[in-house]
Design a protein around this motif. Structure first.
Motif: not given
Length: 239
Positions: A133-136, A196-198, A207-213, A232-239
């Motif tokens: 979930s944090n790969f990207h 070690a991401l898990s 996650r969204q906030s950090f991605l925007s940053m 936008l679609i990406f964030n909706q899917v991950f929510n």
């Protein structure tokens, strides 16, 4: 000149009725665009078109000419067969998003084997792991190393990170000085491997906030970078 090279598909676009224009990041030649004539016309062509899914890893034989903007492919093989990257809805969303980021950032027709190897191996990691979930976030952060603006970790204990300068600082300089949860997460990810991401716990909002940053960080350091349309679609899917 015939050239054999591994390649990763960055984008594809239907052209006319039966053709495709495909952009790839190649191991030997950097970013190269191809015109696949008639590939959508016949059953055999459709089979060949299936090779060119986003971020597919291929081995190509290219008929390369320096004076041509769209090159020709003589032969195509899959160099890596994914088991889940294109069939799992969350992973395919990551693929769509990261392919747009890579297409946006990788512009040059020049060889960079270390960058190619990074993209190649991390995609294979994503394909074979179930905790991603944090790969990207880590993928994009590590990508900055190859693009020339990886954060300077020399003063990592300082309470602010200057996005414009790419370094940790003692005082807030302007609106591009990072602090709070995004700063804490940045410090965590700078010391984290994919395996070690898990252990890094982030909720959807963080996650969204950090991605925007981190996308803002790309914009500040790459003048031509644009926010991905798929965000936008990406964030909706991950929510």
């Amino acid at each position: 000149m015939l050239t054999t090279t591994n390649a990763i598909v960055l984008s594809k676009l239907k052209y006319r009725d039966n053709d495709l224009i495909v952009k790839c990041y190649t191991q030997q030649l950097g970013v190269v665009s191809f015109l696949l004539r008639g590939v959508l016309k016949s059953k055999k062509g459709h089979s060949r078109a299936a090779y060119f899914q986003l971020l597919s890893q291929l081995q190509l034989i290219i008929e390369y000419k320096n004076n041509r903007s769209l090159q020709a492919i003589k032969d195509t093989k899959l160099s890596t067969i994914y088991t889940s990257l294109h069939s799992h809805v969350l992973k395919s969303s990551i693929v769509m998003f990261l392919s747009e980021v890579l297409s946006n950032t990788l512009k040059e027709e020049e060889k960079n084997e270390t960058l190619y190897s990074y993209i190649e191996t991390t995609l294979m990691w994503l394909d074979t792991h179930s905790e991603y979930s944090n790969f990207h976030l880590l993928f994009l952060l590590n990508l900055t190393r190859y693009l020339g603006f990886y954060p300077d970790t020399k003063n990592i204990d300082q309470p602010f990170f200057n996005l414009r300068e790419g370094r940790f600082e003692a005082k807030s300089q302007d609106r591009y000085s990072l602090s709070g949860k995004n700063l804490t997460l940045l410090k965590q990810l700078l010391g984290t491997t994919f395996d070690a991401l898990s252990t890094v716990e982030i909720n959807a909002k963080q996650r969204q906030s950090f991605l925007s940053m981190i996308l803002l960080y790309f914009e500040l350091h790459l003048g031509s970078f644009k926010t991905p349309k798929s965000l936008l679609i990406f964030n909706q899917v991950f929510n």
